[in-house]
Write a protein that holds these residues in place. Structure first.
Motif, PDB file in Angstrom:
ATOM      1  N   THR A   1       0.811  -1.218   0.000  1.00 56.78           N
ATOM      2  CA  THR A   1       0.000   0.000   0.000  1.00 56.78           C
ATOM      3  C   THR A   1       0.848   1.272   0.000  1.00 56.78           C
ATOM      4  O   THR A   1       0.314   2.367  -0.191  1.00 56.78           O
ATOM      5  N   GLN A   2       2.151   1.138   0.207  1.00 56.17           N
ATOM      6  CA  GLN A   2       3.009   2.312   0.336  1.00 56.17           C
ATOM      7  C   GLN A   2       4.113   2.397  -0.702  1.00 56.17           C
ATOM      8  O   GLN A   2       4.722   3.453  -0.878  1.00 56.17           O
ATOM      9  N   VAL A   3       4.398   1.311  -1.406  1.00 56.04           N
ATOM     10  CA  VAL A   3       5.504   1.311  -2.356  1.00 56.04           C
ATOM     11  C   VAL A   3       5.245   2.308  -3.478  1.00 56.04           C
ATOM     12  O   VAL A   3       4.116   2.473  -3.938  1.00 56.04           O
ATOM     13  N   LYS A   4       6.323   2.996  -3.905  1.00 55.83           N
ATOM     14  CA  LYS A   4       6.198   4.052  -4.915  1.00 55.83           C
ATOM     15  C   LYS A   4       6.919   3.646  -6.205  1.00 55.83           C
ATOM     16  O   LYS A   4       7.927   2.941  -6.193  1.00 55.83           O
ATOM     17  N   TRP A   5       6.397   4.151  -7.311  1.00 54.14           N
ATOM     18  CA  TRP A   5       6.945   3.863  -8.637  1.00 54.14           C
ATOM     19  C   TRP A   5       8.439   4.173  -8.706  1.00 54.14           C
ATOM     20  O   TRP A   5       9.236   3.347  -9.127  1.00 54.14           O
ATOM     21  N   GLN A   6       8.804   5.386  -8.288  1.00 53.34           N
ATOM     22  CA  GLN A   6      10.193   5.820  -8.431  1.00 53.34           C
ATOM     23  C   GLN A   6      11.133   5.029  -7.543  1.00 53.34           C
ATOM     24  O   GLN A   6      12.302   4.812  -7.892  1.00 53.34           O
ATOM     25  N   GLN A   7      10.627   4.566  -6.389  1.00 53.89           N
ATOM     26  CA  GLN A   7      11.440   3.698  -5.529  1.00 53.89           C
ATOM     27  C   GLN A   7      11.858   2.441  -6.292  1.00 53.89           C
ATOM     28  O   GLN A   7      13.026   2.032  -6.250  1.00 53.89           O
ATOM     29  N   MET A   8      10.897   1.833  -6.964  1.00 53.36           N
ATOM     30  CA  MET A   8      11.181   0.613  -7.712  1.00 53.36           C
ATOM     31  C   MET A   8      12.192   0.878  -8.830  1.00 53.36           C
ATOM     32  O   MET A   8      13.177   0.152  -8.979  1.00 53.36           O
ATOM     33  N   VAL A   9      11.951   1.941  -9.589  1.00 52.71           N
ATOM     34  CA  VAL A   9      12.811   2.253 -10.734  1.00 52.71           C
ATOM     35  C   VAL A   9      14.233   2.568 -10.282  1.00 52.71           C
ATOM     36  O   VAL A   9      15.211   2.035 -10.819  1.00 52.71           O
ATOM     37  N   ASP A  10      14.376   3.445  -9.291  1.00 57.59           N
ATOM     38  CA  ASP A  10      15.709   3.861  -8.834  1.00 57.59           C
ATOM     39  C   ASP A  10      16.483   2.698  -8.224  1.00 57.59           C
ATOM     40  O   ASP A  10      17.708   2.580  -8.417  1.00 57.59           O
ATOM     41  N   THR A  11      15.804   1.855  -7.472  1.00 59.70           N
ATOM     42  CA  THR A  11      16.475   0.727  -6.822  1.00 59.70           C
ATOM     43  C   THR A  11      16.937  -0.307  -7.841  1.00 59.70           C
ATOM     44  O   THR A  11      18.044  -0.839  -7.742  1.00 59.70           O
ATOM     45  N   PHE A  12      16.103  -0.567  -8.836  1.00 63.78           N
ATOM     46  CA  PHE A  12      16.504  -1.499  -9.889  1.00 63.78           C
ATOM     47  C   PHE A  12      17.701  -0.966 -10.667  1.00 63.78           C
ATOM     48  O   PHE A  12      18.602  -1.723 -11.029  1.00 63.78           O
ATOM     49  N   LEU A  13      17.724   0.336 -10.912  1.00 62.55           N
ATOM     50  CA  LEU A  13      18.817   0.926 -11.683  1.00 62.55           C
ATOM     51  C   LEU A  13      20.167   0.677 -11.001  1.00 62.55           C
ATOM     52  O   LEU A  13      21.137   0.255 -11.635  1.00 62.55           O
ATOM     53  N   VAL A  14      20.222   0.928  -9.696  1.00 63.19           N
ATOM     54  CA  VAL A  14      21.480   0.794  -8.961  1.00 63.19           C
ATOM     55  C   VAL A  14      21.795  -0.661  -8.624  1.00 63.19           C
ATOM     56  O   VAL A  14      22.929  -1.127  -8.803  1.00 63.19           O
ATOM     57  N   ASN A  15      20.797  -1.400  -8.136  1.00 62.81           N
ATOM     58  CA  ASN A  15      21.049  -2.746  -7.610  1.00 62.81           C
ATOM     59  C   ASN A  15      21.067  -3.849  -8.666  1.00 62.81           C
ATOM     60  O   ASN A  15      21.644  -4.914  -8.428  1.00 62.81           O
ATOM     61  N   SER A  16      20.427  -3.604  -9.805  1.00 62.28           N
ATOM     62  CA  SER A  16      20.315  -4.668 -10.808  1.00 62.28           C
ATOM     63  C   SER A  16      20.916  -4.286 -12.158  1.00 62.28           C
ATOM     64  O   SER A  16      21.729  -5.017 -12.708  1.00 62.28           O
ATOM     65  N   VAL A  17      20.514  -3.135 -12.682  1.00 62.51           N
ATOM     66  CA  VAL A  17      20.979  -2.733 -14.009  1.00 62.51           C
ATOM     67  C   VAL A  17      22.475  -2.425 -13.991  1.00 62.51           C
ATOM     68  O   VAL A  17      23.233  -2.901 -14.855  1.00 62.51           O
ATOM     69  N   ALA A  18      22.920  -1.630 -13.024  1.00 58.00           N
ATOM     70  CA  ALA A  18      24.334  -1.235 -12.976  1.00 58.00           C
ATOM     71  C   ALA A  18      25.285  -2.431 -12.889  1.00 58.00           C
ATOM     72  O   ALA A  18      26.288  -2.466 -13.614  1.00 58.00           O
ATOM     73  N   PRO A  19      25.037  -3.415 -12.034  1.00 62.43           N
ATOM     74  CA  PRO A  19      25.978  -4.544 -11.970  1.00 62.43           C
ATOM     75  C   PRO A  19      26.148  -5.286 -13.288  1.00 62.43           C
ATOM     76  O   PRO A  19      27.264  -5.680 -13.635  1.00 62.43           O
ATOM     77  N   VAL A  20      25.053  -5.474 -14.033  1.00 60.31           N
ATOM     78  CA  VAL A  20      25.203  -6.206 -15.296  1.00 60.31           C
ATOM     79  C   VAL A  20      25.922  -5.353 -16.332  1.00 60.31           C
ATOM     80  O   VAL A  20      26.757  -5.845 -17.111  1.00 60.31           O
ATOM     81  N   MET A  21      25.675  -4.039 -16.336  1.00 59.17           N
ATOM     82  CA  MET A  21      26.336  -3.171 -17.307  1.00 59.17           C
ATOM     83  C   MET A  21      27.820  -2.966 -16.965  1.00 59.17           C
ATOM     84  O   MET A  21      28.669  -2.869 -17.852  1.00 59.17           O
ATOM     85  N   LEU A  22      28.133  -2.915 -15.671  1.00 62.80           N
ATOM     86  CA  LEU A  22      29.539  -2.826 -15.269  1.00 62.80           C
ATOM     87  C   LEU A  22      30.279  -4.122 -15.592  1.00 62.80           C
ATOM     88  O   LEU A  22      31.428  -4.096 -16.039  1.00 62.80           O
ATOM     89  N   SER A  23      29.626  -5.246 -15.368  1.00 67.85           N
ATOM     90  CA  SER A  23      30.241  -6.530 -15.710  1.00 67.85           C
ATOM     91  C   SER A  23      30.533  -6.588 -17.202  1.00 67.85           C
ATOM     92  O   SER A  23      31.603  -7.057 -17.624  1.00 67.85           O
ATOM     93  N   LYS A  24      29.603  -6.113 -18.004  1.00 69.12           N
ATOM     94  CA  LYS A  24      29.813  -6.058 -19.453  1.00 69.12           C
ATOM     95  C   LYS A  24      30.999  -5.159 -19.797  1.00 69.12           C
ATOM     96  O   LYS A  24      31.843  -5.517 -20.625  1.00 69.12           O
ATOM     97  N   ALA A  25      31.070  -3.999 -19.146  1.00 70.59           N
ATOM     98  CA  ALA A  25      32.128  -3.032 -19.436  1.00 70.59           C
ATOM     99  C   ALA A  25      33.515  -3.573 -19.089  1.00 70.59           C
ATOM    100  O   ALA A  25      34.497  -3.291 -19.792  1.00 70.59           O
TER     101      ALA A  25
END
Length: 249
Positions: A102-126
């Motif tokens: 009931t409290q989770v926010k859209w931007q919380q999900m997006v920002d957290t995924f960017l740092v915790n999930s997207v960045a690690p795979v892109m850094l590993s690729k780099a």
């Protein structure tokens, strides 16, 4: 020596800072320790470590800014030389305030995924070309962090099987995604002799974990580094707790 050349993201505080500290103070430290954070100039403890330990190199990196990766990779390449990068520790992460549905926010999900999930795979690729170079330096095909490895700092909260309390949507989901990334990476790079594993450092007394956590940063990282030094083929594409206990996805 855990590995010859190590890069740790999110090194300005908490577990990342403690990891750099213990690596630098090890009886046989890495030849090159690259500590990255968004604002190295303001990271006073890291600055002190770099002054007192010649192995420690500070590098500016905002993991959420992909546009900065190319210059950062060039800098790392100059630091590690023609022997490549042995160990990439994707430690940088964020943990929004615990939330219910009931409290989770859209931007919380997006920002957290960017740092915790997207960045690690892109850094590993780099960094993959540098990791592949390091992997060719050792004979045979055995896997170890001393040879070449990508270690993703995950959390037991990312375990779907062990989720019996719900909530914490951004963090749980982003770490579950990170574990899926670990599994895919382990399949993609196995023929390059690069070890890939997810590691949970435990509930730790940091800004993220809070003062009531069970472990001090010193205890957590001491155990994590010991675990890393013992990793081999059996740990590839798996999820482990700081004390070596295998965790379920």
């Amino acid at each position: 020596m855990v590995a010859r050349a190590v890069l740790v993201t999110g090194s300005n505080r908490g577990l990342g800072l403690e990891m750099v500290r213990q690596l630098a103070r090890h009886v046989t430290p890495p030849d090159v320790i690259i500590a990255t954070c968004r604002n190295p100039e303001a990271a006073q403890e890291l600055q002190q470590l770099s002054k007192s330990h010649k192995e420690v190199n500070l590098l500016k990196l905002d993991v959420a800014d992909e546009g900065s990766y190319a210059a950062m990779v060039r800098s790392v390449s100059e630091m590690v030389g023609d022997q490549g990068l042995n160990l990439l520790i994707n430690n940088a992460g964020v943990a929004p305030k615990s939330t219910r549905i009931t409290q989770v926010k859209w931007q919380q999900m997006v920002d957290t995924f960017l740092v915790n999930s997207v960045a690690p795979v892109m850094l590993s690729k780099a960094f993959l070309p540098m990791l592949k170079i390091a992997a060719t330096q050792a004979e045979g095909s055995g896997l170890s962090v001393k040879r070449a490895a990508i270690i993703n700092i995950s959390s037991v909260l990312g375990s779907i099987e062990k989720n019996d309390k719900g909530g914490i949507y951004p963090y749980r989901a982003s770490k579950a995604a990170l574990n899926a990334i670990t599994k895919s990476l382990s399949n993609d790079v196995r023929d390059s002799n690069i070890l890939v594993s997810s590691v949970c450092p435990g509930w730790t007394q940091t800004d993220m974990g809070g003062k009531n956590a069970a472990l001090t940063p010193e205890q957590s990282i001491f155990n994590v580094l010991h675990l890393l030094s013992t990793m081999n083929e059996t740990h590839h594409g798996q999820f482990y707790q700081y004390d070596g206990v295998k965790l379920p996805w």
